[in-house]
Design a protein around this motif. Structure first.
Motif, PDB file in Angstrom:
ATOM      1  N   LYS A  74       0.814  -1.216   0.000  1.00 39.92           N
ATOM      2  CA  LYS A  74       0.000   0.000   0.000  1.00 39.92           C
ATOM      3  C   LYS A  74       0.852   1.274   0.000  1.00 39.92           C
ATOM      4  N   ASP A  75       2.165   1.133   0.146  1.00 43.76           N
ATOM      5  CA  ASP A  75       3.037   2.304   0.198  1.00 43.76           C
ATOM      6  C   ASP A  75       3.584   2.618  -1.196  1.00 43.76           C
ATOM      7  N   ILE A  76       3.890   3.889  -1.435  1.00 48.33           N
ATOM      8  CA  ILE A  76       4.358   4.320  -2.750  1.00 48.33           C
ATOM      9  C   ILE A  76       5.876   4.169  -2.890  1.00 48.33           C
ATOM     10  N   ASN A  77       6.635   4.684  -1.942  1.00 47.10           N
ATOM     11  CA  ASN A  77       8.095   4.687  -2.058  1.00 47.10           C
ATOM     12  C   ASN A  77       8.779   3.549  -1.309  1.00 47.10           C
ATOM     13  N   SER A  78       8.005   2.688  -0.692  1.00 47.50           N
ATOM     14  CA  SER A  78       8.569   1.557   0.056  1.00 47.50           C
ATOM     15  C   SER A  78       7.518   0.458   0.096  1.00 47.50           C
ATOM     16  N   LYS A  79       7.790  -0.574   0.858  1.00 46.86           N
ATOM     17  CA  LYS A  79       6.808  -1.649   1.029  1.00 46.86           C
ATOM     18  C   LYS A  79       5.943  -1.340   2.261  1.00 46.86           C
ATOM     19  N   SER A  80       4.830  -2.057   2.382  1.00 43.35           N
ATOM     20  CA  SER A  80       3.944  -1.872   3.536  1.00 43.35           C
ATOM     21  C   SER A  80       4.666  -2.157   4.844  1.00 43.35           C
ATOM     22  N   ASP A  81       4.172  -1.558   5.911  1.00 50.32           N
ATOM     23  CA  ASP A  81       4.688  -1.744   7.277  1.00 50.32           C
ATOM     24  C   ASP A  81       3.606  -2.463   8.073  1.00 50.32           C
ATOM     25  N   PRO A  82       3.484  -3.793   7.946  1.00 52.08           N
ATOM     26  CA  PRO A  82       2.330  -4.501   8.495  1.00 52.08           C
ATOM     27  C   PRO A  82       2.397  -4.790   9.995  1.00 52.08           C
ATOM     28  N   PHE A  83       1.209  -4.857  10.574  1.00 54.27           N
ATOM     29  CA  PHE A  83       1.030  -5.374  11.923  1.00 54.27           C
ATOM     30  C   PHE A  83      -0.329  -6.054  11.952  1.00 54.27           C
ATOM     31  N   CYS A  84      -0.536  -6.943  12.913  1.00 51.60           N
ATOM     32  CA  CYS A  84      -1.771  -7.714  13.002  1.00 51.60           C
ATOM     33  C   CYS A  84      -2.466  -7.438  14.331  1.00 51.60           C
ATOM     34  N   VAL A  85      -3.773  -7.254  14.256  1.00 48.90           N
ATOM     35  CA  VAL A  85      -4.602  -7.072  15.446  1.00 48.90           C
ATOM     36  C   VAL A  85      -5.474  -8.322  15.575  1.00 48.90           C
ATOM     37  N   VAL A  86      -5.494  -8.913  16.773  1.00 51.01           N
ATOM     38  CA  VAL A  86      -6.235 -10.152  17.004  1.00 51.01           C
ATOM     39  C   VAL A  86      -7.436  -9.845  17.893  1.00 51.01           C
ATOM     40  N   TYR A  87      -8.604 -10.344  17.449  1.00 55.69           N
ATOM     41  CA  TYR A  87      -9.858 -10.155  18.175  1.00 55.69           C
ATOM     42  C   TYR A  87     -10.468 -11.517  18.484  1.00 55.69           C
ATOM     43  N   MET A  88     -11.265 -11.575  19.547  1.00 60.73           N
ATOM     44  CA  MET A  88     -12.015 -12.792  19.873  1.00 60.73           C
ATOM     45  C   MET A  88     -13.438 -12.419  20.279  1.00 60.73           C
ATOM     46  N   ARG A  89     -14.324 -13.419  20.109  1.00 60.04           N
ATOM     47  CA  ARG A  89     -15.691 -13.287  20.631  1.00 60.04           C
ATOM     48  C   ARG A  89     -16.244 -14.689  20.838  1.00 60.04           C
ATOM     49  N   SER A  90     -17.186 -14.796  21.750  1.00 57.33           N
ATOM     50  CA  SER A  90     -17.869 -16.074  21.956  1.00 57.33           C
ATOM     51  C   SER A  90     -18.982 -16.191  20.930  1.00 57.33           C
ATOM     52  N   ALA A  91     -19.573 -17.358  20.825  1.00 55.14           N
ATOM     53  CA  ALA A  91     -20.642 -17.588  19.849  1.00 55.14           C
ATOM     54  C   ALA A  91     -21.854 -16.712  20.136  1.00 55.14           C
ATOM     55  N   THR A  92     -22.065 -16.337  21.385  1.00 54.58           N
ATOM     56  CA  THR A  92     -23.232 -15.542  21.749  1.00 54.58           C
ATOM     57  C   THR A  92     -22.966 -14.037  21.744  1.00 54.58           C
ATOM     58  N   ALA A  93     -21.712 -13.643  21.677  1.00 52.92           N
ATOM     59  CA  ALA A  93     -21.370 -12.217  21.704  1.00 52.92           C
ATOM     60  C   ALA A  93     -21.520 -11.606  20.317  1.00 52.92           C
ATOM     61  N   LYS A  94     -21.912 -10.360  20.285  1.00 51.67           N
ATOM     62  CA  LYS A  94     -22.040  -9.653  19.014  1.00 51.67           C
ATOM     63  C   LYS A  94     -20.796  -8.840  18.698  1.00 51.67           C
ATOM     64  N   GLU A  95     -20.099  -8.421  19.714  1.00 48.66           N
ATOM     65  CA  GLU A  95     -18.946  -7.544  19.537  1.00 48.66           C
ATOM     66  C   GLU A  95     -17.635  -8.314  19.661  1.00 48.66           C
ATOM     67  N   TRP A  96     -16.666  -7.910  18.859  1.00 47.69           N
ATOM     68  CA  TRP A  96     -15.316  -8.453  18.951  1.00 47.69           C
ATOM     69  C   TRP A  96     -14.554  -7.710  20.037  1.00 47.69           C
ATOM     70  N   THR A  97     -13.690  -8.427  20.751  1.00 44.71           N
ATOM     71  CA  THR A  97     -12.833  -7.838  21.771  1.00 44.71           C
ATOM     72  C   THR A  97     -11.386  -8.004  21.336  1.00 44.71           C
ATOM     73  N   GLU A  98     -10.653  -6.910  21.323  1.00 49.51           N
ATOM     74  CA  GLU A  98      -9.244  -6.991  20.947  1.00 49.51           C
ATOM     75  C   GLU A  98      -8.475  -7.715  22.043  1.00 49.51           C
ATOM     76  N   VAL A  99      -7.662  -8.707  21.657  1.00 52.26           N
ATOM     77  CA  VAL A  99      -6.873  -9.463  22.629  1.00 52.26           C
ATOM     78  C   VAL A  99      -5.370  -9.251  22.465  1.00 52.26           C
ATOM     79  N   GLY A 100      -4.953  -8.610  21.383  1.00 47.68           N
ATOM     80  CA  GLY A 100      -3.531  -8.347  21.231  1.00 47.68           C
ATOM     81  C   GLY A 100      -3.179  -7.800  19.858  1.00 47.68           C
ATOM     82  N   ARG A 101      -1.956  -7.247  19.785  1.00 48.16           N
ATOM     83  CA  ARG A 101      -1.409  -6.729  18.539  1.00 48.16           C
ATOM     84  C   ARG A 101       0.040  -7.162  18.417  1.00 48.16           C
ATOM     85  N   THR A 102       0.432  -7.419  17.196  1.00 45.54           N
ATOM     86  CA  THR A 102       1.838  -7.714  16.954  1.00 45.54           C
ATOM     87  C   THR A 102       2.603  -6.394  16.854  1.00 45.54           C
ATOM     88  N   GLU A 103       3.884  -6.511  16.682  1.00 46.99           N
ATOM     89  CA  GLU A 103       4.702  -5.343  16.398  1.00 46.99           C
ATOM     90  C   GLU A 103       4.569  -4.967  14.920  1.00 46.99           C
TER      91      GLU A 103
END
Length: 122
Positions: free
Chosen positions: A17-46
């Motif tokens: 997605k970057d023009i003059n270089s490569k992307s700088d990626p990171f990942c965000v991890v979410y969880m939810r139970s089968a009955t929950a409607k909303e996702w809850t963030e549980v962590g992020r990578t560097e």
């Protein structure tokens, strides 16, 4: 019965997605139970600068409840704001480029006991 699971994350062939270089990626991890409607963030990578095939070092800890259906989502972003360190925990996600996500129940990851490869939805 509950088990603590440690996840190691990587991605391959991310969009540049970057023009003059490569992307700088990171990942965000979410969880939810089968009955929950909303996702809850549980962590992020560097953030890994200028890389389309990141192997993140940060491990994400989750708690797996065997009697409960749980879902997990991995959302990958390109850091589009300036950053002085590789830490992504304070980044405003609305200001980053969304690269894609993968969602699955947690059970298939636990059953593979090692390597799970899911599709990234872009």
């Amino acid at each position: 019965v509950t088990s603590r699971i440690e996840l190691s994350l990587s991605a391959q062939g991310l969009k540049d997605k970057d023009i003059n270089s490569k992307s700088d990626p990171f990942c965000v991890v979410y969880m939810r139970s089968a009955t929950a409607k909303e996702w809850t963030e549980v962590g992020r990578t560097e953030i890994i600068a200028n890389h389309l095939n990141p192997d993140w070092v940060t491990r994400i800890m989750i708690y797996y409840h065997f009697e409960e259906i749980q879902h997990i989502k991995f959302a990958v972003y390109d850091c589009d704001t300036s950053f002085n360190s590789s830490e992504a925990k304070n980044l405003d996600l609305s200001k980053q480029d969304f690269l894609g996500e993968a969602e699955t129940p947690v059970a298939p990851i636990v059953k593979t006991s090692g390597y799970w490869q899911g599709p990234l939805i872009i």
